[in-house]
Enzyme design. Structure first.
Site, short mmCIF file in Angstrom:
data_model
loop_
_atom_site.label_atom_id
_atom_site.label_comp_id
_atom_site.label_asym_id
_atom_site.label_seq_id
_atom_site.Cartn_x
_atom_site.Cartn_y
_atom_site.Cartn_z
CG HIS A 191 -6.11 16.10 26.70
ND1 HIS A 191 -5.12 15.41 26.06
CD2 HIS A 191 -7.22 15.33 26.63
CE1 HIS A 191 -5.60 14.25 25.66
NE2 HIS A 191 -6.87 14.17 25.99
CD GLU A 432 -8.20 5.92 21.24
OE1 GLU A 432 -8.27 7.15 21.19
OE2 GLU A 432 -8.24 5.28 22.31
CG ASP A 456 -5.42 9.44 20.38
OD1 ASP A 456 -4.42 10.18 20.31
OD2 ASP A 456 -5.99 9.18 21.46
CB CYS A 503 -16.20 9.77 21.89
SG CYS A 503 -14.82 8.63 21.86
C1 PEP Z 1 -9.86 10.45 20.81
O1 PEP Z 1 -8.72 10.03 20.73
O2 PEP Z 1 -10.52 10.83 19.82
C2 PEP Z 1 -10.54 10.53 22.12
C3 PEP Z 1 -11.82 10.81 22.19
O3 PEP Z 1 -9.82 10.35 23.24
P1 PEP Z 1 -8.78 11.41 23.85
O4 PEP Z 1 -9.03 12.73 23.17
O5 PEP Z 1 -9.04 11.47 25.30
O6 PEP Z 1 -7.47 10.81 23.50
MG MG Z 2 -7.74 9.01 22.34
#
Ligand code: PEP
Ligand code: MG
Length: 573
Positions: A191, A432, A456, A503
């Protein structure tokens, strides 16, 4: 002396500035017996006064640069320093036990922390424990005469050097002064890396040795394009990177010209290029970068940036601001994705051996339906003000999706019955978890859309923690095994007349984009700062060629590297 470091390129751009070490100093000390109680009490007094003065300054700066809400935590710290019970107990300990101020402070604060932390069902007390821990560090630093990093007080250009940066650390950085950052740990989809892209700060993560190699005040070059860092560079190197920074700026200016254009391939096929956001404050970046929608609003940041659960009204305001800000373009809000590496201090979760495989995301929402229903109501209310879609994170089974959807339908019906206005909302899910991708044909019957969360999906497919640089070689977005899961998902949605977006960070990855176009991905959602370069790339590619490329990547390739080679040949690199 000049030295170099190699890490993972996390956010494009070049930064050249002095190192600011965001590292906890050594606060260890020896327990001592004292004879002069008055002198020791005076030392304590002095450290308390210095801590208070410092906190007042930090509070002012934080209010000025980051807003009153961020400054509040420092007010809480000041209150602790004036707490007669806590301070009185430390003073008594010095007097009665004849121990040094460090020891007295530690023993007393440890007692308070243990007491507050044991109240596991009281989120407020848990937070006070965290506050006392922070304040104790500050007092100790003054007793020991060592500097504590105070990022809120940064007032000249710096590159932050840290072991890791939590989302809340990153949120506190003042963009005017923080020109770049480098961390020891983390991967491209941790993150901290995602935040650096949102904030458009050049960054390197997973360098392993940044904090042990750089010293405060060292000159540092961060090359976020390549993942290279140089400590104490030569004049020639500074010149070289100044040129690289200028070239990058010129390239960006070229991309900027595409801001108001649609995203179409060479043969005229349109794709939606959307952006990922954490809070409505990120919307400006989406608009500045020509985003055609918001493909992922990570709603958990609303929870993480608060000191208690956000109320229905507070959430409603945030979602409303997002849909209104996008002016009729779609905003896909993901329901709370807490757990894994995203914690809420006021919602203590059980200690788990494998938090990424544990109680998180939709699993919490289906258990704590009170929280889930509050969020859904806020979303339903906001849907009257623009084009809103909802998706659930971490769906593993058809049953989970149906359960979540049933709760949504129930809340929606209640609002309709009460005469409240709600918009047309598409309800989808994040793809995911491999088990869900394999059964995508069944899930496709119930969802309105899929959004593939590759950050993920890759970590679960290869059993490789997305934030662990030691296993980052297994983070293989182009591996045919992953491409097959993606193809399966897209094909399953199309067979049911639905759509699929992506995403995860892969959607803006310039090597992956040609293949994803060929696989027929409908929507690409990425860090806003990747949109224009992706639009520029897509304009040069023909979807018929990309279909052939994707077919070969999925069926002929054996490895991640095979696919990279195929893409480079196809796009003429
Ligand atoms: C993902 O897992 O690709 C996603 C977009 O969600 P996050 O990165 O918030 O886990
Ligand atoms: Mg995710």
């Amino acid at each position: 002396m000049t030295s170099t470091l190699k890490g993972i390129a996390a956010s494009d751009g070049i930064a050249i500035a002095k190192a600011y070490m965001l590292v906890d100093p050594d606060l260890s000390f020896d327990k001592k017996t004292i004879t002069d109680v008055d002198a020791e009490s005076a030392r304590l007094e002095k450290a308390l006064d210095a801590s208070k003065a410092e906190l007042k300054l930090i509070k002012e700066k934080a209010a000025e640069n980051l807003g009153d809400e961020e400054a509040e935590v420092f007010e809480a710290h000041l209150t602790i320093l004036s707490d007669p019970e806590l301070i009185g107990n430390i003073e008594d300990k010095i007097k009665n036990d004849k121990v040094n101020a460090e020891q007295a402070t530690k023993e007393v604060t440890d007692n308070f922390i243990t007491m507050f932390e044991s109240m596991t069902d009281n989120a407020y007390m848990q937070e006070r424990a965290a506050d006392i821990r922070d304040v104790t560090k500050r007092v100790m630093s003054h007793l020991l005469g060592v500097d504590l990093p105070n990022p809120a007080l940064i007032d000249s250009e710096v590159v932050i050097v840290a072991h890791d940066l939590t989302p809340s650390d990153t949120a506190q950085l003042d963009r005017r002064y923080v020109k770049g950052f480098i961390t020891d740990i983390g991967g491209r989809t941790s993150h901290s890396a995602i935040m650096s892209r949102t904030l458009e700060i050049p960054a390197i993560v997973g360098s392993e040795k940044a904090t042990s190699s750089a010293k405060a005040g060292d000159m540092l070059i961060i090359d976020g394009l390549e993942g290279d860092a140089i400590i104490d560079p030569s004049d020639d190197q500074v010149k070289e990177y100044q040129q690289k920074a200028a070239d990058f700026k010129a390239q960006k200016a070229e991309w900027d010209k595409l801001k108001d254009e649609k995203t179409v391939s060479k043969d005229g096929v349109h794709f939606d290029l959307a952006a990922n956001i954490g809070t409505p404050d990120d919307l400006q970046g989406v608009i500045d970068n020509g985003g055609e929608a918001v493909g992922l609003f990570r709603s958990e940041f609303l929870y993480m940036n608060a000191s208690e659960l956000p109320t229905e009204d507070e959430q409603f305001e945030a979602y409303k601001k997002a849909v209104e800000g996008m002016n009729g373009k779609q905003v896909v809000v993901r329901t709370m994705d807490i757990g894994g590496d995203k914690e809420l201090p006021y919602l203590p979760l059980p200690e788990e051996m494998n938090p990424f495989l544990g109680y998180r995301a939709i699993r919490i929402s289906l258990d704590r339906t009170d929280l889930f229903r509050t969020q859904l109501r806020a979303l339903l209310r906001a849907s009257a003000f623009g084009k809103l879609a909802i998706m659930f994170p971490m769906i593993a089974t058809v049953a989970e999706f149906k359960k979540a959807r049933a709760i949504y339908d129930d809340e929606r019906q209640k609002m309709v019955d009460a005469g409240e206005k709600v918009g047309d909302i598409q309800v989808g899910m994040m793809m995911e978890i491999p088990a869900a991708a394999i059964i995508a044909d069944k899930l496709a019957k119930y969802v309105d859309f899929f959004s593939i969360g590759t950050n993920d999906l890759i970590q679960y497919s290869f059993a490789a923690d997305r934030g662990n640089e030691k296993v980052s070689y297994l983070y293989q977005p182009y591996n045919p095994s992953l491409l097959r899961l993606i193809k399966r998902t897209i094909d399953a949605s199309h067979a049911e007349g639905k759509w699929t977006g992506m995403c995860g960070e892969m959607a803006g990855d310039q090597t992956a984009v040609p293949i994803l176009m060929g696989l027929g991905l409908d929507e690409f959602s990425m860090s806003a700062t990747s949109i224009l370069k992706t639009r520029s790339l897509m304009k040069k590619l023909d979807t018929n060629d990309m279909k052939k490329l994707a077919e070969r990547a999925v069926t002929d390739a054996e490895t991640n590297d095979d696919v990279i080679k195929m893409v480079n040949e196809a796009v003429g690199k």
